[in-house]
Design an enzyme around this catalytic site. Structure first.
Site, PDB file in Angstrom:
ATOM      1  N   CYS A  80     -56.763  -5.292  31.753  1.00 50.37           N
ATOM      2  CA  CYS A  80     -57.774  -6.319  32.020  1.00 50.37           C
ATOM      3  C   CYS A  80     -58.020  -7.179  30.784  1.00 50.37           C
ATOM      4  O   CYS A  80     -58.916  -8.027  30.773  1.00 50.37           O
ATOM      5  CB  CYS A  80     -59.081  -5.680  32.496  1.00 50.37           C
ATOM      6  SG  CYS A  80     -59.814  -4.526  31.309  1.00 50.37           S
TER       7      CYS A  80
ATOM      8  N   GLU B   7     -55.857 -10.472  34.463  1.00 48.41           N
ATOM      9  CA  GLU B   7     -55.402  -9.110  34.771  1.00 48.41           C
ATOM     10  C   GLU B   7     -53.878  -9.148  34.785  1.00 48.41           C
ATOM     11  O   GLU B   7     -53.280 -10.045  35.390  1.00 48.41           O
ATOM     12  CB  GLU B   7     -55.943  -8.677  36.129  1.00 48.41           C
ATOM     13  CG  GLU B   7     -55.792  -7.203  36.415  1.00 48.41           C
ATOM     14  CD  GLU B   7     -57.040  -6.407  36.096  1.00 48.41           C
ATOM     15  OE1 GLU B   7     -56.998  -5.179  36.257  1.00 48.41           O
ATOM     16  OE2 GLU B   7     -58.051  -7.000  35.667  1.00 48.41           O
TER      17      GLU B   7
END
Length: 365
Positions: free
Chosen positions: A323, A357
């Site tokens: 992330c 992401e």
């Protein structure tokens, strides 16, 4: 906070993210990024709003990150249709109940593709029997409007569930439906559509895998439940107790018989593997029975700590969901000493933001 939801605006921001991530990964791979785009609207399955009281008026607000100015939110196009419908239905009913609106400062929503929703009302006051009676009436009124609802009240050291603090999501992955219990105030992937694409990408990466899989930071089993089909056995770790309990439910609900969850942090598991410490939680689990050729990691924004990073290098195949591309690249500086990137992907989990992401699949050189 106005957002341009046009196809051109979306494609432009996604291209910028792709260029940025491609540049970051350039020292380690020339592999073409697989690009997974999001729905342009109604993709976010959870949302949190502060509540603003103005005489008899009551409405959701958010604060602009740049200006810090308060902005009234009547509709929220990035949130699921179900959250938007609940926002419209909830506030008029709260206004009718002084005990429910008094000292209410925040409302959290968690929705699912399976048309279920949790609403959490957060207060700066103690919740008493009068509040509970009014909350029960509110839940009944919303259910009469057709909502499949769990209602929760939160205050300092108080949590009152009118029924339960979880809902069960159903995710379609490669043509099969998987059940995932999602617990209020616990981590879940916010963009359900992208989450399905991430799981399918991970399945494709490991479709020819041999041996067993080790997964760190498994949460509610979001990835490991589906990935179990590609391996003989799966051993997964998670430290948060509500997530472990949800994962155990998900294992049973999806009839998975080759997945074992251990409640440990990645750091603790590394210590156990290296024989630094013994853990009672590992009693009855024989780590030597697992032939893990593949490891899956989905770490927090800080990335992998040095000890875990060193441990991860011991596996032939590394599946890494990130992330935070900056800490991913920091970790790749070490991982690419022993491994090469075979596949790389960008998942647009957070459209119209700078957040990225990404995923990489590494194999031993």
């Amino acid at each position: 906070m106005q957002t341009d939801f046009s196809e051109i605006a979306y494609s432009t921001q996604l291209a910028q993210k792709k260029n940025y991530l491609t540049q970051l990964l350039a020292p380690y791979t020339q592999t073409e990024l697989a690009l997974f785009s999001s729905a342009r609207q109604h993709y976010r399955m959870r949302a949190e709003f502060r509540v603003w009281h103005e005489q008899e008026e009551l409405y959701h607000i958010m604060f602009d990150q740049q200006t810090k100015q308060r902005q009234r939110i009547d509709t929220f196009p990035i949130a699921s249709l179900l959250i938007n419908q609940m926002m419209q239905a909830l506030l008029p009913l709260l206004k009718q109940q002084p005990v429910l609106r008094y000292k209410l400062f925040q409302i959290d929503y968690l929705s699912t593709l399976s048309n279920k929703i949790i609403v959490s009302l957060l207060y700066h006051k103690t919740l008493d029997d009068e509040w509970l009676a009014a909350a029960k009436q509110l839940k009944t009124q919303l259910e009469q409007q057709g909502f499949n609802l769990q209602l929760i009240g939160r205050a300092n050291k108080q949590k009152i569930c009118l029924d339960q603090d979880f809902i069960d999501e159903i995710l379609p992955i490669n043509g099969k439906n998987y059940v995932y219990r999602q617990v209020e105030n616990s981590f879940t992937q916010p963009n359900a559509g992208i989450n399905c694409q991430m799981i399918e990408w991970a399945l494709a990466c490991t479709q020819n895998a041999t041996g067993d899989l080790l997964e760190l930071y498994c949460g509610n089993g979001n990835f490991s439940i589906a990935l179990a089909q590609n391996f003989n056995k799966v051993l997964a770790t998670e430290i948060a107790k509500p997530s472990v309990q949800a994962a155990q439910f998900n294992i049973a609900a999806n009839h998975i018989d080759n997945l074992q969850i251990i409640r440990m942090s990645a750091e603790e598991f590394t210590q156990a593997l290296q024989g630094v410490r013994e853990f009672n939680r590992l009693k009855g689990i024989h780590l030597q029975d697992y032939q893990c050729n593949t490891i899956f990691v989905d770490p927090p924004r800080a990335g992998l700590d040095p000890a875990t990073l060193q441990m991860v290098q011991q596996y032939d195949n590394i599946l890494y969901i990130s992330c935070n591309p900056e800490t991913l690249v920091q970790n790749l500086a070490t991982l690419c000493q022993t491994h090469r990137i075979e596949k790389a992907a960008l998942f647009d989990q957070f459209p119209y933001t700078h957040h990225i992401e990404s995923g990489v699949y590494l194999v031993r050189k």
